[in-house]
Design an enzyme around this catalytic site. Structure first.
Site, PDB file in Angstrom:
ATOM      1  CD1 TRP A  78      -2.701   1.363   0.230  1.00 46.64           C
ATOM      2  CD2 TRP A  78      -2.921   0.980   2.437  1.00 46.64           C
ATOM      3  NE1 TRP A  78      -3.851   1.969   0.665  1.00 46.64           N
ATOM      4  CE2 TRP A  78      -4.012   1.756   1.994  1.00 46.64           C
ATOM      5  CE3 TRP A  78      -2.849   0.628   3.782  1.00 46.64           C
ATOM      6  CZ2 TRP A  78      -5.020   2.187   2.873  1.00 46.64           C
ATOM      7  CZ3 TRP A  78      -3.851   1.043   4.647  1.00 46.64           C
ATOM      8  CH2 TRP A  78      -4.921   1.818   4.196  1.00 46.64           C
ATOM      9  CG  HIS A 167       9.746  -6.992   4.607  1.00 45.48           C
ATOM     10  ND1 HIS A 167       8.885  -5.917   4.679  1.00 45.48           N
ATOM     11  CD2 HIS A 167       9.175  -7.863   3.736  1.00 45.48           C
ATOM     12  CE1 HIS A 167       7.852  -6.136   3.877  1.00 45.48           C
ATOM     13  NE2 HIS A 167       8.008  -7.305   3.295  1.00 45.48           N
ATOM     14  CE1 TYR A 251      -2.737  -2.020   6.261  1.00 48.63           C
ATOM     15  CE2 TYR A 251      -4.283  -1.746   8.075  1.00 48.63           C
ATOM     16  CZ  TYR A 251      -3.994  -2.225   6.812  1.00 48.63           C
ATOM     17  OH  TYR A 251      -4.951  -2.909   6.108  1.00 48.63           O
ATOM     18  CG  LEU A 285      -3.398   4.651  -2.987  1.00 49.41           C
ATOM     19  CD1 LEU A 285      -2.847   5.741  -2.079  1.00 49.41           C
ATOM     20  CD2 LEU A 285      -2.304   3.619  -3.282  1.00 49.41           C
ATOM     21  CB  SER A 286     -10.110   1.939  -2.361  1.00 47.40           C
ATOM     22  OG  SER A 286     -10.347   1.263  -3.579  1.00 47.40           O
ATOM     23  CD  GLU A 288     -13.288  -1.507  -1.235  1.00 44.87           C
ATOM     24  OE1 GLU A 288     -12.643  -0.448  -1.443  1.00 44.87           O
ATOM     25  OE2 GLU A 288     -13.604  -1.886  -0.094  1.00 44.87           O
ATOM     26  CG  PHE A 313       0.321 -10.243  -1.739  1.00 45.80           C
ATOM     27  CD1 PHE A 313       1.441 -10.926  -1.283  1.00 45.80           C
ATOM     28  CD2 PHE A 313       0.323  -8.851  -1.660  1.00 45.80           C
ATOM     29  CE1 PHE A 313       2.539 -10.230  -0.768  1.00 45.80           C
ATOM     30  CE2 PHE A 313       1.418  -8.157  -1.149  1.00 45.80           C
ATOM     31  CZ  PHE A 313       2.526  -8.854  -0.709  1.00 45.80           C
TER      32      PHE A 313
HETATM   33  P1  A3P Z   1      -4.330  -8.128   5.793  1.00 46.48           P
HETATM   34  O1  A3P Z   1      -3.719  -9.476   5.568  1.00 46.48           O
HETATM   35  O2  A3P Z   1      -4.596  -7.845   7.241  1.00 46.48           O
HETATM   36  O3  A3P Z   1      -5.528  -7.887   4.968  1.00 46.48           O
HETATM   37  P2  A3P Z   1       2.313  -5.958   3.065  1.00 46.48           P
HETATM   38  O4  A3P Z   1       2.064  -5.212   1.813  1.00 46.48           O
HETATM   39  O5  A3P Z   1       3.289  -5.330   3.991  1.00 46.48           O
HETATM   40  O6  A3P Z   1       2.588  -7.405   2.796  1.00 46.48           O
HETATM   41  O7  A3P Z   1       0.962  -5.889   3.908  1.00 46.48           O
HETATM   42  C1  A3P Z   1      -0.150  -6.637   3.528  1.00 46.48           C
HETATM   43  C2  A3P Z   1      -1.325  -6.180   4.339  1.00 46.48           C
HETATM   44  O8  A3P Z   1      -1.747  -4.883   3.876  1.00 46.48           O
HETATM   45  C3  A3P Z   1      -2.521  -7.114   4.148  1.00 46.48           C
HETATM   46  O9  A3P Z   1      -3.250  -7.055   5.356  1.00 46.48           O
HETATM   47  C4  A3P Z   1      -3.226  -6.425   3.003  1.00 46.48           C
HETATM   48  O10 A3P Z   1      -4.557  -6.810   2.809  1.00 46.48           O
HETATM   49  C5  A3P Z   1      -3.091  -4.971   3.439  1.00 46.48           C
HETATM   50  N1  A3P Z   1      -3.330  -4.055   2.326  1.00 46.48           N
HETATM   51  C6  A3P Z   1      -2.798  -4.105   1.090  1.00 46.48           C
HETATM   52  N2  A3P Z   1      -3.296  -3.136   0.324  1.00 46.48           N
HETATM   53  C7  A3P Z   1      -4.168  -2.441   1.086  1.00 46.48           C
HETATM   54  C8  A3P Z   1      -5.034  -1.327   0.833  1.00 46.48           C
HETATM   55  N3  A3P Z   1      -5.091  -0.749  -0.362  1.00 46.48           N
HETATM   56  N4  A3P Z   1      -5.802  -0.888   1.845  1.00 46.48           N
HETATM   57  C9  A3P Z   1      -5.747  -1.470   3.067  1.00 46.48           C
HETATM   58  N5  A3P Z   1      -4.957  -2.531   3.356  1.00 46.48           N
HETATM   59  C10 A3P Z   1      -4.180  -3.018   2.369  1.00 46.48           C
END
Ligand code: A3P
Length: 354
Positions: A78, A167, A251, A285-286, A288, A313
């Site tokens: 994100w 990371h 976050y 960035l939503s 959905e 993912f």
């Molecule tokens: P969840 O598994 O709790 O849904 P990373 O990118 O560091 O691997 O993090 C992944 C997490 O960020 C996942 O959390 C994912 O769904 C969430 N995520 C990714 N894109 C997102 C977005 N546009 N809005 C909110 N959360 C998002």
């Protein structure tokens, strides 16, 4: 340049056999390489990390470099898309055309595999893989993933801005990174991180990851999962939050007020957005839209049988989803764990009443 190389300052040690066993039975039964514990904080890395540790510690930096760093599953993807779009004047066409993985070399992902044993590993998982598992495609992906990206980064034209995903905690990166480059670090409630890591391990676990969440939580909060101890990781970045080249995000803040976080990133990168641009970016960035965005969702691996059915993912994208996974005992244990780990720091999560 060679004369100026810093010696890599940390030693590593093997895990105890019972720890190895616990990890294998809980989360990584087929992983081809072992974990080791690194440095005084005991960061858990896969052993191939060691062959590149000094190169990463000494990687040459440029003033135009932008790192997006985090403990995994904290909203990295994100944040990456947000940072990239703002830094690249909202070039949605390029963002759609070039997958995020190509726009951001991933500094530490190579450590999950040993280039010499990839084939052996793929042969092992082929035995239990889904019917549509595409051995050759997966092998091709792993060969790319297992290659450290330092030389790729060094070869980037000087006119190109480099965006780097990592990371790794700050202490494994060049000590003077923030004197030259910029970093956006994103942190998340460790309970949501743990749930998300659990699903992520299943997503890429090739059907071998059978433990339940309680088992996984045990591993995670006992600092036996990749790049834990979690709190040390976050605290290292938090300590640098006032550096002009560091932007520290949560976050939960993105989740609560995305426009405010976008403005923070824009300020940090010296950019401005009008209302229309802001609205479009929020929409892009939503969660959905992210779920359906091929450039960020890794779904291109789906038809080769690499991703587990029922896992994605980009997943729920909620703050506080951990509540559905923690029983009372785990909730209290987690609260104590968080409290204990915040005793020696002024790090506070915006959404947790301390
Ligand atoms: P969840 O598994 O709790 O849904 P990373 O990118 O560091 O691997 O993090 C992944 C997490 O960020 C996942 O959390 C994912 O769904 C969430 N995520 C990714 N894109 C997102 C977005 N546009 N809005 C909110 N959360 C998002």
């Amino acid at each position: 340049m060679a004369g100026k190389e810093l010696p890599f300052p940390y030693e590593f040690e093997e895990l105890k056999p019972e720890e190895e066993e616990l990890i294998k039975t809980t989360v990584y039964p087929t992983m081809p390489v072992p974990y080791v514990r690194l440095g005084p904080k005991g960061y858990i890395v896969f052993k191939p990390y060691m062959k590149e540790a000094a190169n990463i510690y000494n990687m040459p930096l440029r003033p135009t470099d932008v790192f997006v760093a985090s403990y995994q599953r904290s909203g990295t993807t994100w944040t990456q898309e947000l940072v990239w779009l703002i830094a690249n004047d909202l070039n949605y066409e390029q963002a759609a055309e070039i997958p995020l993985t190509h726009r951001y070399p991933f500094l530490d992902v190579f450590m999950y595999f040993d280039e010499d044993t990839i084939e052996e590993y793929v042969d092992t998982i082929t035995k239990t893989a889904a019917e549509n598992f595409d051995r050759e495609k997966f092998l091709g992906v792993l060969r790319v993933v297992a290659k450290p990206v330092i030389s790729l980064l060094a070869a980037a034209p000087l006119t190109a801005k480099r965006f780097i995903k990592t990371h790794l905690p700050m202490s494994l990166l060049p000590p003077k990174l923030l004197d030259t480059a910029k970093m956006v670090y994103v942190a998340r409630d460790p309970r949501d991180v743990a749930v998300s890591c659990f699903h992520h391990a299943r997503l890429f676990g090739m059907g071998g990851c059978h433990g339940d969440f309680k088992d996984f939580w045990n591993l995670f909060h006992r600092d036996l999962f990749t790049l834990t101890p979690y709190f040390e990781h976050v605290k290292e970045a938090w300590e640098k939050r006032d550096d002009p080249n560091m932007l520290f995000l949560f976050y939960e803040d993105l989740s609560k007020d995305l426009p405010a976080s976008i403005r923070q990133v824009a300020d940090f990168l010296g950019k401005q957005l009008n209302e229309e641009q802001m609205n479009r970016l929020c929409d892009h960035l939503s969660i959905e839209n992210f779920k359906n965005n091929k450039s960020v969702n890794y779904e291109d691996l789906r038809d080769s049988g690499v991703l587990a059915n029922g896992e994605t993912f980009i997943r729920k994208g909620k703050a506080g989803g951990w509540r559905a996974y923690f029983d009372d005992e785990m909730t209290q244990q987690a609260e104590r764990w968080i409290e204990d780990n915040l005793l020696d720091t002024d790090l506070r999560f915006p959404h947790i009443r301390h």
